[in-house]
Design an enzyme around this catalytic site. Structure first.
Site, PDB file in Angstrom:
ATOM      1  N   GLY A  47      -4.090  -1.414   0.904  1.00  0.00           N
ATOM      2  CA  GLY A  47      -2.918  -1.627   1.428  1.00  0.00           C
ATOM      3  C   GLY A  47      -1.268  -1.924   0.448  1.00  0.00           C
ATOM      4  O   GLY A  47      -1.415  -2.947   0.404  1.00  0.00           O
ATOM      5  N   SER A  50       3.113  -1.977  -0.599  1.00  0.00           N
ATOM      6  CA  SER A  50       4.508  -2.562  -0.476  1.00  0.00           C
ATOM      7  C   SER A  50       3.739  -3.434   0.431  1.00  0.00           C
ATOM      8  O   SER A  50       2.653  -4.023   0.440  1.00  0.00           O
ATOM      9  CB  SER A  50       5.349  -1.251   0.800  1.00  0.00           C
ATOM     10  OG  SER A  50       4.252  -1.707   1.822  1.00  0.00           O
ATOM     11  N   ASP A 110      -6.441   8.437   2.223  1.00  0.00           N
ATOM     12  CA  ASP A 110      -6.578   7.939   2.822  1.00  0.00           C
ATOM     13  C   ASP A 110      -7.830   6.830   3.105  1.00  0.00           C
ATOM     14  O   ASP A 110      -8.822   6.891   2.556  1.00  0.00           O
ATOM     15  CB  ASP A 110      -6.925   8.633   4.303  1.00  0.00           C
ATOM     16  CG  ASP A 110      -7.393   8.601   5.377  1.00  0.00           C
ATOM     17  OD1 ASP A 110      -7.162   7.531   5.545  1.00  0.00           O
ATOM     18  OD2 ASP A 110      -7.987   9.032   6.143  1.00  0.00           O
ATOM     19  N   ALA A 111      -7.127   5.127   3.020  1.00  0.00           N
ATOM     20  CA  ALA A 111      -8.377   3.802   2.602  1.00  0.00           C
ATOM     21  C   ALA A 111      -9.465   4.493   3.765  1.00  0.00           C
ATOM     22  O   ALA A 111     -10.056   3.462   4.272  1.00  0.00           O
ATOM     23  CB  ALA A 111      -7.567   2.850   2.660  1.00  0.00           C
ATOM     24  N   LEU A 139      -3.809  -3.086   5.197  1.00  0.00           N
ATOM     25  CA  LEU A 139      -3.429  -2.426   5.627  1.00  0.00           C
ATOM     26  C   LEU A 139      -2.046  -2.339   6.605  1.00  0.00           C
ATOM     27  O   LEU A 139      -2.912  -2.800   7.396  1.00  0.00           O
ATOM     28  CB  LEU A 139      -4.419  -1.021   6.025  1.00  0.00           C
ATOM     29  CG  LEU A 139      -5.199  -0.285   4.909  1.00  0.00           C
ATOM     30  CD1 LEU A 139      -6.456   0.286   5.647  1.00  0.00           C
ATOM     31  CD2 LEU A 139      -4.125   0.686   3.686  1.00  0.00           C
ATOM     32  N   ALA A 140      -1.042  -1.451   6.746  1.00  0.00           N
ATOM     33  CA  ALA A 140      -0.704  -0.909   7.393  1.00  0.00           C
ATOM     34  C   ALA A 140      -0.185   0.068   8.607  1.00  0.00           C
ATOM     35  O   ALA A 140       0.601   0.674   7.571  1.00  0.00           O
ATOM     36  CB  ALA A 140       1.096  -1.547   7.449  1.00  0.00           C
ATOM     37  N   TYR A 225      -1.051 -12.413  11.339  1.00  0.00           N
ATOM     38  CA  TYR A 225       0.247 -13.321  11.769  1.00  0.00           C
ATOM     39  C   TYR A 225      -0.346 -13.031  13.355  1.00  0.00           C
ATOM     40  O   TYR A 225      -0.719 -11.918  14.125  1.00  0.00           O
ATOM     41  CB  TYR A 225       1.741 -11.980  11.556  1.00  0.00           C
ATOM     42  CG  TYR A 225       3.111 -12.638  11.824  1.00  0.00           C
ATOM     43  CD1 TYR A 225       3.062 -13.669  11.273  1.00  0.00           C
ATOM     44  CD2 TYR A 225       3.512 -12.619  13.504  1.00  0.00           C
ATOM     45  CE1 TYR A 225       4.857 -14.074  11.845  1.00  0.00           C
ATOM     46  CE2 TYR A 225       4.743 -13.155  14.055  1.00  0.00           C
ATOM     47  CZ  TYR A 225       5.395 -14.208  13.069  1.00  0.00           C
ATOM     48  OH  TYR A 225       6.290 -14.751  12.883  1.00  0.00           O
ATOM     49  N   TYR A 235       2.752  -9.998  20.153  1.00  0.00           N
ATOM     50  CA  TYR A 235       1.452 -10.341  18.972  1.00  0.00           C
ATOM     51  C   TYR A 235       0.316 -10.631  20.151  1.00  0.00           C
ATOM     52  O   TYR A 235      -0.934 -10.337  20.168  1.00  0.00           O
ATOM     53  CB  TYR A 235       1.913 -11.365  18.167  1.00  0.00           C
ATOM     54  CG  TYR A 235       2.949 -10.978  17.259  1.00  0.00           C
ATOM     55  CD1 TYR A 235       1.881  -9.929  16.039  1.00  0.00           C
ATOM     56  CD2 TYR A 235       4.450 -11.004  16.959  1.00  0.00           C
ATOM     57  CE1 TYR A 235       2.699  -9.768  14.620  1.00  0.00           C
ATOM     58  CE2 TYR A 235       4.784  -9.832  16.414  1.00  0.00           C
ATOM     59  CZ  TYR A 235       3.795  -8.852  14.750  1.00  0.00           C
ATOM     60  OH  TYR A 235       4.284  -8.344  13.579  1.00  0.00           O
TER      61      TYR A 235
END
Length: 397
Positions: A47, A50, A110-111, A139-140, A225, A235
């Site tokens: 990831g 960005s 594709d990770a 990764l997001a 997070y 969250y």
């Protein structure tokens, strides 16, 4: 063609390649302005194109001279589509690294797949010295196909307790508006954990360990997070929260596994609230971030993604200021979660309205950060100039 920004809510539909180069350059310049640190020799960032993953890669390469492998799912130029921001970020990073003799290899795809894991391992063995010292998992993604059974899972941004209505910022309309988040079904909770939890992180580390490509003392960190009370509905008590708890459990499992295998370590790191491509579309979050930015900037402790990840790596992961809480989580969100900061944000939250949100928050700063993620709003880029897309289409990460 002339590329102008087009938005849909919290999504950018266009990205500017020249702006992306400036976006990466400014982060590199920041790292170069700081003291160097002794970090890993070779790292894999899953990831990497960005947000926090990109900033991590920049800090490692230009702050510690680390050779890096980046894995990302991005798209280049297709017809009138100008390519994703992450595509251009990766090209800009790779060009800058190679100019300074820092090895950088990219895998676009594709990770989550077994094939990607096999390709990366083959490269490490044959062309990357055979061992790596660090894996960052950043990764997001909203979708994941399980490589074992082939089932595709989709994450859901929902509550696990009750329907939640709260204010957020619509960057397209430049308005503050209410958004409602429904209650997830048990299947939606399960799917979100499958996409955003720790399963794929664990599969990566096990595959790398079984291939014997982890160096002695190897470390791995997954980004997460937590946030304050105003975001708990999303969250802590939401489907994302269920996934984050799974990630933290995976961290403990991997820590035991790595300790025995290579005297290694695994951690979850709780990041500061910032505008990223992922967070911009999460209900309530953009407004909270804009209020937080005002408070932290007034106190002189605001950080962007590059400042945050550089401090994490330099001071905590490879320095002598680890900031680990009682649940064994790295806490570079420590400045955000200070009592005085949160008290002032909560006071502003109680005052904010659709009429005053631009004045009472750092809306300008939050929007600028969002736009710059996609290569726009840089004062030294001519956005009226023609961009030769056909020429740029020849570039590859």
């Amino acid at each position: 063609m002339v590329i102008k920004p087009r938005l849909k809510g919290g999504l950018a539909l266009t990205n500017h390649p020249i702006g992306a180069k400036e976006f990466v350059k400014r982060q590199i310049d920041y790292v170069k302005s700081q003291d160097k640190y002794t970090g890993p020799k070779k790292a894999l960032i899953i990831g990497s194109s960005s947000g926090y993953g990109l900033s991590t890669r920049i800090s490692l390469a230009f702050g510690a001279g680390t050779e890096t492998i980046g894995v990302a799912f991005e798209k280049g130029v297709e017809g009138k589509r100008t390519g994703s921001a992450g595509w251009w970020n990766t090209i800009a990073f790779t060009e800058a690294a190679k100019k300074e003799g820092i090895k950088a290899k990219n895998f676009i795809g594709d990770a989550f797949s077994n094939e990607m894991k096999e390709e990366v391992i083959k490269y490490i063995k044959e062309e990357f010295g055979g061992k790596i010292d660090l894996v960052i998992y950043s990764l997001a993604s909203a979708v994941r196909t399980d490589p074992t059974d082939g089932v595709t899972y989709r994450s859901a941004l929902k509550s696990t307790k009750e329907e939640i209505t709260g204010p957020t910022i619509n960057f397209e309309k430049e308005t503050m508006e209410d958004t409602t988040m429904g209650v997830a079904t048990p299947e939606e909770v399960k799917s979100t954990v499958k996409v955003m939890g720790g399963e794929d992180w664990k599969l990566w580390i096990e595959a790398l360990a079984n291939a014997d490509v982890l160096a002695e003392g190897f470390k791995t960190v997954a980004y997460s997070y937590l946030g304050p009370k105003v975001t708990y509905g999303i969250y802590k008590d939401g489907t994302i929260g269920a996934a984050k708890r799974d990630l933290e459990h995976t961290s403990d499992v991997l820590n035991d596994f790595l300790k025995e295998k290579v005297n290694g370590e695994a951690y979850v790191s709780l990041s500061k609230a910032l505008m990223t491509k992922a967070s911009a579309v999460i209900p309530i979050f953009p407004l909270y971030a804009a209020l937080l930015y005002r408070v932290m900037k007034e106190k002189g402790i605001h950080e962007g993604t590059i400042q945050q990840k550089h401090r994490l790596l330099k001071d905590m992961v490879y320095g002598d200021k680890p900031e680990i809480d009682d649940q064994r989580r790295l806490r570079p969100d420590n400045w955000e979660m200070r009592e005085d900061v949160q008290a002032e944000v909560e006071a502003l939250w109680d005052q904010v309205t659709p009429e005053n949100f631009k004045e009472i928050s750092d809306y300008k700063g939050a929007r600028e950060e969002f736009m710059q993620l996609n290569g726009f709003d840089f004062d030294n880029v001519d956005y009226d100039a023609d961009v030769d897309i056909d020429e740029l289409a020849k570039l590859r990460p």
